[in-house]
Scaffold this active site. Structure first.
Site, PDB file in Angstrom:
ATOM      1  N   ASP A   9       0.813  -1.227   0.000  1.00 19.26           N
ATOM      2  CA  ASP A   9       0.000   0.000   0.000  1.00 19.26           C
ATOM      3  C   ASP A   9       0.852   1.285   0.000  1.00 19.26           C
ATOM      4  O   ASP A   9       1.517   1.590   0.992  1.00 19.26           O
ATOM      5  CB  ASP A   9      -0.933   0.032   1.214  1.00 19.26           C
ATOM      6  CG  ASP A   9      -1.810  -1.212   1.330  1.00 19.26           C
ATOM      7  OD1 ASP A   9      -1.267  -2.328   1.212  1.00 19.26           O
ATOM      8  OD2 ASP A   9      -3.015  -1.062   1.570  1.00 19.26           O
ATOM      9  N   GLU A  40      -4.057   1.541  -3.419  1.00 17.57           N
ATOM     10  CA  GLU A  40      -5.375   1.903  -2.874  1.00 17.57           C
ATOM     11  C   GLU A  40      -5.353   3.125  -1.956  1.00 17.57           C
ATOM     12  O   GLU A  40      -6.407   3.697  -1.687  1.00 17.57           O
ATOM     13  CB  GLU A  40      -6.001   0.710  -2.141  1.00 17.57           C
ATOM     14  CG  GLU A  40      -5.381   0.431  -0.797  1.00 17.57           C
ATOM     15  CD  GLU A  40      -6.374  -0.111   0.231  1.00 17.57           C
ATOM     16  OE1 GLU A  40      -7.501  -0.439  -0.137  1.00 17.57           O
ATOM     17  OE2 GLU A  40      -5.997  -0.179   1.408  1.00 17.57           O
ATOM     18  N   ASN A  41      -4.171   3.518  -1.464  1.00 15.73           N
ATOM     19  CA  ASN A  41      -4.101   4.668  -0.548  1.00 15.73           C
ATOM     20  C   ASN A  41      -3.283   5.825  -1.125  1.00 15.73           C
ATOM     21  O   ASN A  41      -2.793   6.677  -0.385  1.00 15.73           O
ATOM     22  CB  ASN A  41      -3.494   4.258   0.802  1.00 15.73           C
ATOM     23  CG  ASN A  41      -4.247   3.147   1.484  1.00 15.73           C
ATOM     24  OD1 ASN A  41      -3.741   2.044   1.623  1.00 15.73           O
ATOM     25  ND2 ASN A  41      -5.470   3.434   1.911  1.00 15.73           N
ATOM     26  N   HIS A  69     -10.348   0.516  -0.550  1.00  9.72           N
ATOM     27  CA  HIS A  69     -10.443   1.963  -0.819  1.00  9.72           C
ATOM     28  C   HIS A  69     -10.611   2.298  -2.305  1.00  9.72           C
ATOM     29  O   HIS A  69     -10.561   3.468  -2.674  1.00  9.72           O
ATOM     30  CB  HIS A  69      -9.207   2.678  -0.277  1.00  9.72           C
ATOM     31  CG  HIS A  69      -9.213   2.815   1.219  1.00  9.72           C
ATOM     32  ND1 HIS A  69     -10.094   3.639   1.880  1.00  9.72           N
ATOM     33  CD2 HIS A  69      -8.465   2.221   2.172  1.00  9.72           C
ATOM     34  CE1 HIS A  69      -9.884   3.540   3.181  1.00  9.72           C
ATOM     35  NE2 HIS A  69      -8.899   2.689   3.389  1.00  9.72           N
ATOM     36  N   HIS A 152      -5.927  -8.860  -0.449  1.00  5.24           N
ATOM     37  CA  HIS A 152      -6.115  -7.658   0.358  1.00  5.24           C
ATOM     38  C   HIS A 152      -7.089  -7.994   1.481  1.00  5.24           C
ATOM     39  O   HIS A 152      -8.300  -8.088   1.270  1.00  5.24           O
ATOM     40  CB  HIS A 152      -6.669  -6.546  -0.545  1.00  5.24           C
ATOM     41  CG  HIS A 152      -6.565  -5.197   0.078  1.00  5.24           C
ATOM     42  ND1 HIS A 152      -5.412  -4.461   0.065  1.00  5.24           N
ATOM     43  CD2 HIS A 152      -7.468  -4.436   0.749  1.00  5.24           C
ATOM     44  CE1 HIS A 152      -5.602  -3.307   0.679  1.00  5.24           C
ATOM     45  NE2 HIS A 152      -6.846  -3.283   1.116  1.00  5.24           N
ATOM     46  N   HIS A 177      -3.062  -4.497   2.973  1.00 11.27           N
ATOM     47  CA  HIS A 177      -4.157  -3.885   3.738  1.00 11.27           C
ATOM     48  C   HIS A 177      -3.773  -3.524   5.171  1.00 11.27           C
ATOM     49  O   HIS A 177      -4.225  -2.504   5.680  1.00 11.27           O
ATOM     50  CB  HIS A 177      -5.425  -4.747   3.758  1.00 11.27           C
ATOM     51  CG  HIS A 177      -6.558  -4.160   4.542  1.00 11.27           C
ATOM     52  ND1 HIS A 177      -7.244  -3.036   4.139  1.00 11.27           N
ATOM     53  CD2 HIS A 177      -7.128  -4.531   5.730  1.00 11.27           C
ATOM     54  CE1 HIS A 177      -8.196  -2.752   5.038  1.00 11.27           C
ATOM     55  NE2 HIS A 177      -8.135  -3.639   6.003  1.00 11.27           N
ATOM     56  N   HIS A 179      -0.813  -2.682   6.298  1.00 14.38           N
ATOM     57  CA  HIS A 179       0.265  -1.684   6.249  1.00 14.38           C
ATOM     58  C   HIS A 179       1.456  -2.064   7.125  1.00 14.38           C
ATOM     59  O   HIS A 179       2.361  -1.249   7.300  1.00 14.38           O
ATOM     60  CB  HIS A 179      -0.229  -0.281   6.624  1.00 14.38           C
ATOM     61  CG  HIS A 179      -1.262   0.272   5.696  1.00 14.38           C
ATOM     62  ND1 HIS A 179      -1.623   1.590   5.684  1.00 14.38           N
ATOM     63  CD2 HIS A 179      -2.004  -0.320   4.728  1.00 14.38           C
ATOM     64  CE1 HIS A 179      -2.558   1.788   4.759  1.00 14.38           C
ATOM     65  NE2 HIS A 179      -2.806   0.641   4.173  1.00 14.38           N
TER      66      HIS A 179
HETATM   67 FE   LIG Z   1      -4.262   0.225   2.618  1.00 11.54          FE
HETATM   68 FE   LIG Z   2      -7.171  -1.683   2.477  1.00 12.92          FE
END
Ligand SMILES: [Fe+2]
Ligand SMILES: [Fe+2]
Length: 266
Positions: A9, A40-41, A69, A152, A177, A179
């Site tokens: 991520d 996604e982030n 996300h 994820h 997911h 992190h």
């Molecule tokens: Fe994430």
């Molecule tokens: Fe996530």
């Protein structure tokens, strides 16, 4: 041998600036054939925009995976059907925009990538990821045996279960997911490389990429608080996986934990 770099991520502006700055030299120095990143982030910590996706692909990412996300930036809904290299989780109900998988040609043969989302403590609730993967992997293996999976999901158990479920059918299963990078990299008996979570490409002085103080305030007060992305130096976290492209089996997996910019200039 085909070498895959996967980065977990990417968090906001600090994360994507670091990835864009470091990816071209890492690709050269580590002799990487194929790069996959989880985006996604990337947009302020929430979702991804078309412009950011293009910037990451220009820096060397062949495929961008996502997760829960994915829909946070509204432009992405119309963009996904036009850009098959940006994936949303596979196990959305039929009719969702975009795709959860792709096969791309490389100089060393076709490489498949699948992005799937877990269901334990992960929202929104999607279709059964195990049944979805069973069908998708069988279909993809008609085209290539070199298959990378980004699972994820929140729980270690669901991600390990997915790795074991797919052992011998895909080249690698790496989680995203949480992190936070796990230290359980291994090759399962069937030849599938596994790492429960790749970790993030985000600011070191943070809580999962967000500023520390507001998160502490939230835990202490239980009141709603905004969670801005933290500033500061970034460490790239992920995995470097060597695959025998003739069999699709993994030869090695190494965890990546690489400060960017690095102290030694690479
Ligand atoms: Fe994430
Ligand atoms: Fe996530």
């Amino acid at each position: 041998m085909l070498r895959i770099l996967f980065l977990g991520d990417i968090i906001g502006e600090p994360g994507r600036a670091a990835v864009i700055a470091c990816l071209p030299s890492l690709k050269r120095v580590w002799e990487i054939d194929f790069i996959i990143v989880n985006g996604e982030n990337t947009a302020g910590g929430r979702g991804i925009t078309p412009k950011i996706a293009i910037d990451l692909m220009r820096a060397g990412a062949a495929v961008i995976t996502t997760g829960d996300h994915i829909w946070d930036q509204k432009e992405i809904t119309a963009y996904l059907p036009t850009e098959p290299r940006v994936l949303r989780p596979l196990n959305y109900p039929v009719g969702a925009p975009g795709s959860g998988s792709i096969v791309l040609d490389t100089a060393k043969g076709p490489v498949g990538v699948i992005n799937v989302q877990g269901r334990t403590f992960t929202l929104p609730p999607l279709e059964n990821p195990f049944l979805a993967m069973d069908a998708e992997v069988a279909r993809m293996r008609e085209e290539t045996k070199v298959i990378f999976v980004d699972v994820h999901a929140e729980t270690t158990s669901e991600k390990i279960a997915m790795g074991r479920f797919l052992d011998g059918r895909v080249s690698a299963v790496v989680g995203t997911h949480t992190h936070v990078q796990t230290a359980d990299e291994q090759i399962f008996p069937g030849g599938t490389a596994f790492l429960c979570d790749a970790g993030m490409c985000g600011p070191d002085e943070s809580i999962l990429g967000r500023k520390i103080e507001p998160i502490l305030q939230r835990f202490v007060s239980s009141l709603p608080v905004a969670f801005p992305v933290a500033p500061g130096p970034v460490t790239l976290h992920g995995a470097l996986i060597d695959v025998d492209e003739t069999t699709g089996k993994a030869l090695s997996i190494k965890r990546v934990k690489h400060p960017c910019p690095p102290a030694d200039g690479v």
